[in-house]
Design a protein around this motif. Structure first.
Motif, PDB file in Angstrom:
ATOM      1  N   MET A  15       4.228   0.411   7.817  1.00 57.27           N
ATOM      2  CA  MET A  15       3.831   0.570   6.415  1.00 57.27           C
ATOM      3  C   MET A  15       2.517  -0.134   6.130  1.00 57.27           C
ATOM      4  N   ILE A  18      -0.118   2.202   7.140  1.00 58.23           N
ATOM      5  CA  ILE A  18      -0.221   3.345   6.211  1.00 58.23           C
ATOM      6  C   ILE A  18      -0.925   2.918   4.918  1.00 58.23           C
ATOM      7  N   THR A  88       9.775   0.380  -2.597  1.00 57.45           N
ATOM      8  CA  THR A  88      10.796   1.404  -2.850  1.00 57.45           C
ATOM      9  C   THR A  88      11.584   1.086  -4.123  1.00 57.45           C
ATOM     10  N   ARG A 108       5.195   3.212  -6.361  1.00 54.82           N
ATOM     11  CA  ARG A 108       6.501   3.453  -5.728  1.00 54.82           C
ATOM     12  C   ARG A 108       6.321   4.188  -4.401  1.00 54.82           C
ATOM     13  N   LYS A 109       7.050   3.747  -3.380  1.00 56.34           N
ATOM     14  CA  LYS A 109       7.113   4.482  -2.108  1.00 56.34           C
ATOM     15  C   LYS A 109       8.131   5.608  -2.269  1.00 56.34           C
ATOM     16  N   PRO A 110       7.903   6.796  -1.756  1.00 55.28           N
ATOM     17  CA  PRO A 110       6.721   7.235  -1.024  1.00 55.28           C
ATOM     18  C   PRO A 110       5.531   7.437  -1.960  1.00 55.28           C
ATOM     19  N   PHE A 111       4.325   7.258  -1.423  1.00 55.37           N
ATOM     20  CA  PHE A 111       3.135   7.335  -2.257  1.00 55.37           C
ATOM     21  C   PHE A 111       2.052   8.150  -1.548  1.00 55.37           C
ATOM     22  N   THR A 112       1.131   8.684  -2.347  1.00 53.01           N
ATOM     23  CA  THR A 112       0.006   9.443  -1.797  1.00 53.01           C
ATOM     24  C   THR A 112      -1.255   8.580  -1.903  1.00 53.01           C
TER      25      THR A 112
END
Lengths: 128, 162
Positions: A15, A18, A88, A108-112
């Protein structure tokens, strides 16, 4: 925007990578990225030098993200560093808790990468 | 409504939560891995339990969410998350699977309304190898969703405790 130094705090090394990639995809020019696996490691890392931005998870072992942000507020050298939570834990109570502890943003995960840009650029513009 | 009745009701709701669980998983894969999960019939062949990630729920919703897949699928997930080849992602499989499970659990929880949404998530745990049995110490029920990831099955389980 100037090159920035970022501290990424997450117990998952995947993470952390990412988040770093998302910052670059958001067009943020990174001079240096420091990684920490929990809040205590992050506080230790800040003793070696300051950063322009902190991205921090909440659920982590040893010291969680909320406690880290609380303790960060007592460190003179860290005052004014914007913290954006990436987690999350998306409930309203977590968001309110994080913001009341001193966080400036909440993703918030998931995120762009677009969401990272939307939340990070405004706080960086205020700081730089 | 006594407390026990409230928890039983949550288990009754478990069946209705399967579409939410499926949506939560599909969103995580689309956003973080840039790939589409296909819905599969639960009676189709399930994946070998070579990798099992688990995240616990505690509070008004009590239970465990599991993500089960084969080793090649775990490697492919890690490679897609990191943007590297599956070989290069080999040492990151545990971390990647755990984080995917964590995001599915969080995304699922965030889609719930009412008391069930007020729960805490545990850090993820990842088990490798299929030679294990799961023995929850609480009575409950397990709900499962089977999805296809790049042609291979993924099993997502939601075990709810009474």
């Amino acid at each position: 925007m100037n090159k920035i130094r970022a501290l990424i705090v997450d117990d998952s090394s995947v993470m952390r990578k990412i988040v770093e990639r998302s910052l670059r995809q958001a067009g943020i020019d990174l001079e240096q990225v420091i990684e920490a696996g929990n809040g205590a490691e992050a506080l230790g890392a800040l003793q070696g030098g300051t950063v322009d931005l902190i991205l921090c998870d909440i659920n982590m072992p040893v010291m969680d993200g909320l406690e880290f942000v609380r303790q960060l507020g007592t460190v003179d050298a860290a005052k004014g560093i914007p913290v954006v939570m990436i987690t999350t834990e998306g409930s309203e109570s977590h968001v309110v808790q994080a913001l009341s502890c001193g966080a400036r943003g909440y993703i918030r995960k998931p995120f762009t990468p677009e969401q990272v840009k939307e939340h990070v650029i405004p706080v960086l513009k205020e700081k730089l | 409504m006594n407390p026990e009745q409230g928890v039983v009701d949550l288990i009754e709701q478990g069946r209705n939560w399967l579409p939410i669980l499926e949506l939560a998983a599909k969103e995580v894969f689309e956003i973080m891995l840039a790939c589409v999960l296909e819905t599969a019939d639960i009676d189709q062949t399930k994946p070998p339990a070579e990798f099992t990630a688990m995240v616990g729920f505690a509070g008004q919703l009590s239970g465990v969410l599991t993500l089960q897949c084969s080793t090649p699928s775990a490697a492919l997930m890690a490679s897609k998350m990191l943007g590297v080849t599956p070989d290069q992602a080999d040492s990151q499989m545990w971390d990647a699977i755990g984080e995917i499970c964590n995001m599915i659990a969080g995304n699922f929880k965030n889609k719930l309304t009412g008391p069930a949404s007020r729960c805490m998530l545990s850090p993820p745990t990842v088990i490798t190898g299929g030679d294990y049995r799961f023995h929850p110490l609480s009575d409950g029920e397990t709900f499962e969703v089977l999805l296809m990831f790049e042609g291979a099955p993924l099993l997502i389980g939601l075990e709810l405790h009474r």
